[in-house]
Design an enzyme around this catalytic site. Structure first.
Site, PDB file in Angstrom:
ATOM      1  N   GLU A 295       0.765  -1.300   0.000  1.00 14.94           N
ATOM      2  CA  GLU A 295      -0.049  -0.015   0.126  1.00 14.94           C
ATOM      3  C   GLU A 295       0.907   1.222   0.066  1.00 14.94           C
ATOM      4  O   GLU A 295       1.781   1.382   0.571  1.00 14.94           O
ATOM      5  CB  GLU A 295      -0.873   0.314   1.549  1.00 14.94           C
ATOM      6  CG  GLU A 295      -1.688   1.386   1.405  1.00 14.94           C
ATOM      7  CD  GLU A 295      -3.128   1.391   2.287  1.00 14.94           C
ATOM      8  OE1 GLU A 295      -3.058   0.455   3.104  1.00 14.94           O
ATOM      9  OE2 GLU A 295      -3.819   2.123   1.793  1.00 14.94           O
TER      10      GLU A 295
ATOM     11  N   ASN B  41     -12.252  -2.843  -0.102  1.00 13.29           N
ATOM     12  CA  ASN B  41     -11.266  -3.009   0.922  1.00 13.29           C
ATOM     13  C   ASN B  41     -12.146  -2.578   2.248  1.00 13.29           C
ATOM     14  O   ASN B  41     -12.388  -1.521   2.576  1.00 13.29           O
ATOM     15  CB  ASN B  41     -10.212  -1.910   0.601  1.00 13.29           C
ATOM     16  CG  ASN B  41      -9.298  -2.028   1.848  1.00 13.29           C
ATOM     17  OD1 ASN B  41      -8.528  -2.767   2.394  1.00 13.29           O
ATOM     18  ND2 ASN B  41      -9.241  -0.610   2.650  1.00 13.29           N
ATOM     19  N   GLU B  42     -12.073  -3.617   3.414  1.00 14.66           N
ATOM     20  CA  GLU B  42     -12.620  -3.421   4.305  1.00 14.66           C
ATOM     21  C   GLU B  42     -13.686  -2.367   4.568  1.00 14.66           C
ATOM     22  O   GLU B  42     -13.758  -1.637   5.594  1.00 14.66           O
ATOM     23  CB  GLU B  42     -11.644  -3.307   5.665  1.00 14.66           C
ATOM     24  CG  GLU B  42     -10.774  -2.101   5.395  1.00 14.66           C
ATOM     25  CD  GLU B  42      -9.797  -2.033   6.498  1.00 14.66           C
ATOM     26  OE1 GLU B  42      -9.205  -2.955   7.274  1.00 14.66           O
ATOM     27  OE2 GLU B  42      -9.860  -0.799   7.285  1.00 14.66           O
TER      28      GLU B  42
ATOM     29  N   CYS C  23      -6.571   1.237   2.511  1.00 15.28           N
ATOM     30  CA  CYS C  23      -7.787   2.529   2.506  1.00 15.28           C
ATOM     31  C   CYS C  23      -7.457   3.302   1.392  1.00 15.28           C
ATOM     32  O   CYS C  23      -8.445   4.237   0.915  1.00 15.28           O
ATOM     33  CB  CYS C  23      -7.490   3.104   3.794  1.00 15.28           C
ATOM     34  SG  CYS C  23      -8.408   2.258   5.220  1.00 15.28           S
TER      35      CYS C  23
HETATM   36  O1  AHR Z   1      -2.599  -1.324   6.555  1.00 20.95           O
HETATM   37  C1  AHR Z   1      -3.073  -0.103   6.923  1.00 20.95           C
HETATM   38  C2  AHR Z   1      -4.717  -0.084   6.850  1.00 20.95           C
HETATM   39  O2  AHR Z   1      -4.987  -0.801   7.798  1.00 20.95           O
HETATM   40  C3  AHR Z   1      -5.152  -0.129   5.361  1.00 20.95           C
HETATM   41  O3  AHR Z   1      -4.980   0.701   4.490  1.00 20.95           O
HETATM   42  C4  AHR Z   1      -6.706  -0.538   5.793  1.00 20.95           C
HETATM   43  O4  AHR Z   1      -7.184  -1.439   5.101  1.00 20.95           O
HETATM   44  C5  AHR Z   1      -6.415  -1.046   7.294  1.00 20.95           C
HETATM   45  O5  AHR Z   1      -7.286  -0.267   7.978  1.00 20.95           O
END
Ligand code: AHR
Length: 655
Positions: free
Chosen positions: A41, A382-383, A252
């Protein structure tokens, strides 16, 4: 006769090498061959200033105060006018190099002074010190480029140099413009001396007016010498892990800080001057120079499957305001825009896998990759908070991909925690819709990992599989890494239901972190791997595709002891992972009886030490595995050192 003998020998050895392709040993359970991979990320300056090898910061004058209140298009640039020269600069937007790249700099050189002793070349220009200074190596080549549009009649001459903080010139080149249109000019710079704090200096040495944009400097020696490539040492650290897959570009970052900030893959391909730069959700700038092409290329370069994650047409529920505090919350793409949005998802599959004769396949080919990338997985969401808006949009995207591309495995999402409302609702969608794989996330204590080793033993075998897309215990000490190792043996044991797993986050630049616990820390010159890195590497570089129980005997009541045995059917190698989270050594017994002939000697790696030990920039290898050759018999005793992970890799002689 001699010749006949050698032919016979060659023939026999060919026969041996053909017939010795290993067959998986009977009695093993088939598990995922993509189990351990990476999650990249762009957080903690992982991309610009990190893995992406560009040395110029704010190369396109696109920084702005929404990213950092003190930032503006001229941030990280310095106006210089040595030799009593003078001029004027402004940032303009009326005729950019490309509409996606709106800001550029205009410089009016009003007077170039006489060359002054000790000051060097006179002129008016710019200086950029990159991300806390540029690291350049003596005799290596650095590739400079810039777009310039001549605004006055006569050509403009430039002196391009690399300089130390005290102004010593390390490398120098000259460029003269030739057009009133935006034109890309290039030069190569070879420093005479290494420097970790160099700057790039661009000096106009003739009076006149010009516009300048996309000023870039790359080492020639990127990973695999790719143009617009990756920082070689960092990329190599990742390659060394032999990951089965790479998930990108977040996190995120994918669903973004509000709808306008979602990561749109189409904006990140093509020539760099045409890519759309933007603030990322972590509050800094992404040039998208490390874009989808570069991610796919890197995956291919290191033999990892690409796992791109696209937003499920909703923004991050934590959007707005400060990260995770208040804000506007989740926003959804309006229904009347969903057709276009879904097309964007389908276009990615065509871009990655389509023939060069297709619209998007042709764009991939134009970037230099004729053959398809063989994309197999696509993550959607994503979550995300599992709201009605999310559910409607996820289903629409999922249905479209399933119908148009049944060959693609979609990875859904089940919230940010190992349980709770989003988890339950996300799993219900997965069950109802028969989503092939869902992405679980959890960041928690080492104790949680120890006491939840049985989590996946209870999962349905015939239903949706799991991608454990983000997990980490709270810390970078050895004890954290070993707790993760304990848990990872349970992922292998459940490799028939856990399809993939990746630790998170991956990279973090010293003094530029937004997330405290990470796998690899780095600055411009030093890389500091954590014990967690070594555990991940020991598992991912030693993956198997068949799991065997009853090979390792240990005290089953001791939850702090864990072990697994897998076989890699490509090589036939048997791999034992033996973990001890106790603070004293513990006995285990190994019985290789079911494996036929095995080599008498094996490779062993051990990661062990003080539970509270961690690596630091001053001592990056306080904790690191040691390797040795060990004697192996059909059945042997093993003493697992206190707080340790041991990997033993044994060659088989199956014929
Ligand atoms: O890994 C860091 C963050 O943790 C990621 O962006 C998110 O998906 C999670 O909350």
């Amino acid at each position: 006769m001699k010749i006949l003998n050698s032919i016979l020998i060659i023939g026999l050895s060919l026969l041996t090498s053909v017939t010795s392709i290993a067959q998986p040993t009977k009695g093993g359970k088939k598990i995922s061959s993509d189990l351990f991979g990476l999650f990249f990320e762009d957080i903690n300056y992982s991309a610009d200033g990190g893995l992406y090898a560009e040395l110029v910061q704010n190369r396109s004058f696109e920084y702005n105060p929404t990213e950092r209140s003190e930032w503006n298009p001229f941030s990280y640039w310095e106006y210089i006018s040595p030799g009593f020269s003078y001029g004027r600069i402004s940032v303009e937007t009326s005729a950019p190099v490309h509409p996606n790249n709106p800001h550029y700099l205009v410089m009016d050189v009003e007077h170039v002074g006489n060359e002054v002793k000790f000051v060097g070349t006179s002129g008016v220009g710019l200086k950029n010190s990159g991300f806390d200074g540029m690291v350049v190596k003596a005799n290596d080549q650095y590739n400079f480029s810039m777009f310039v549009r001549q605004l006055s009649k006569d050509p403009i001459s430039f002196n391009i140099s690399l300089q130390t903080p005290k102004g010593k010139v390390l490398a120098e080149s000259k460029i003269t413009t030739s057009s009133g249109e935006w034109t890309n000019y290039t030069a190569s710079l070879i420093p005479t001396q290494s420097c970790d704090t160099a700057s790039l200096v661009i000096l106009a040495t003739i009076e006149g007016k010009f516009a300048i944009d996309v000023v870039s400097l790359f080492p020639e020696k990127t990973f695999k010498n790719r143009p617009n490539g990756l920082r070689a040492d960092l990329a190599q650290m990742l390659a060394d892990m032999k990951p089965g897959f790479i998930r990108f570009p977040g996190g995120c970052l994918v669903h973004g800080d509000g709808l306008g900030n979602m990561y749109r893959w189409e904006n990140t391909i093509g020539p760099i001057e045409q890519r759309k730069e933007q603030r990322n959700i972590w509050g800094y700038h992404q040039t998208a120079g490390l874009g989808y092409f570069e991610y796919f290329q890197f995956c291919e370069d290191i033999g990892a499957k690409p796992l791109p994650v696209l937003p499920a047409a909703v923004s991050c529920q934590n959007s707005g305001g400060t990260w995770r505090i208040g804000g506007t919350g989740q926003k959804a793409v309006p229904m009347d825009e969903m057709k276009d949005y879904i097309q964007e998802v389908l276009d990615l599959i065509e871009w990655a896998n389509g023939p060069v004769t297709s619209v998007w396949g042709a764009k991939r080919a134009a970037a230099g990759h004729q053959v398809p990338f063989n994309l197999q997985y696509v993550g959607i969401g994503n979550e995300d908070k599992i709201t009605t808006e999310f559910e409607q949009r996820f289903k629409m995207i999922f249905d479209a991909v399933k119908t148009r591309h049944p060959e693609i495995t979609v990875v859904g999402t089940v919230g940010p925690a190992p349980d709770g409302e989003d988890f339950t609702k996300g799993w219900k969608i997965a069950d109802d819709q028969k989503v092939p794989v869902v992405d679980e996330h959890y960041y928690t204590s080492p104790e949680w990992f120890i006491s939840n080793q049985q989590r996946y033993d209870a999962y349905h075998r015939e239903a949706t599989q799991v991608y454990l897309g983000e997990y980490a215990s709270w810390g970078n000490k050895l004890r954290n890494a070993i707790a993760e190792a304990v848990y990872m043996t349970s992922l292998e044991r459940n490799g028939d239901v856990v399809r993939m797993a990746s630790y998170a986050p991956l990279l973090a630049k010293k003094n530029f972190t937004q997330w405290k616990i990470d796998m690899i820390f780095f600055d411009n010159t030093v890389i500091c791997p954590t014990p967690n890195y070594y555990v991940q590497k020991m598992f991912s570089a030693n993956q198997g595709d068949y799991y065997f129980d009853k090979v390792i005997t240990k005290d089953e009541k001791d939850q702090l002891l864990a072990a697994s045995c897998v076989q890699d059917s490509k090589t036939g190698d048997i791999i034992l992972k033996l973990v001890n989270y106790n603070e004293t050594a513990k006995p285990m017994k190994i019985n290789l009886g079911k494996f036929g002939k095995t080599a008498a000697e094996a490779e062993q790696s051990v990661l062990a030490g003080n539970p509270d030990a961690e690596n630091a920039f001053e001592n990056t290898s306080a904790i690191a595995p040691t390797s040795s050759k060990v004697k192996i018999s059909k059945s042997f005793d093993f003493s697992a050192p206190a707080m340790s992970l041991t990997v033993i890799r044994i060659k088989t002689k199956n014929k």
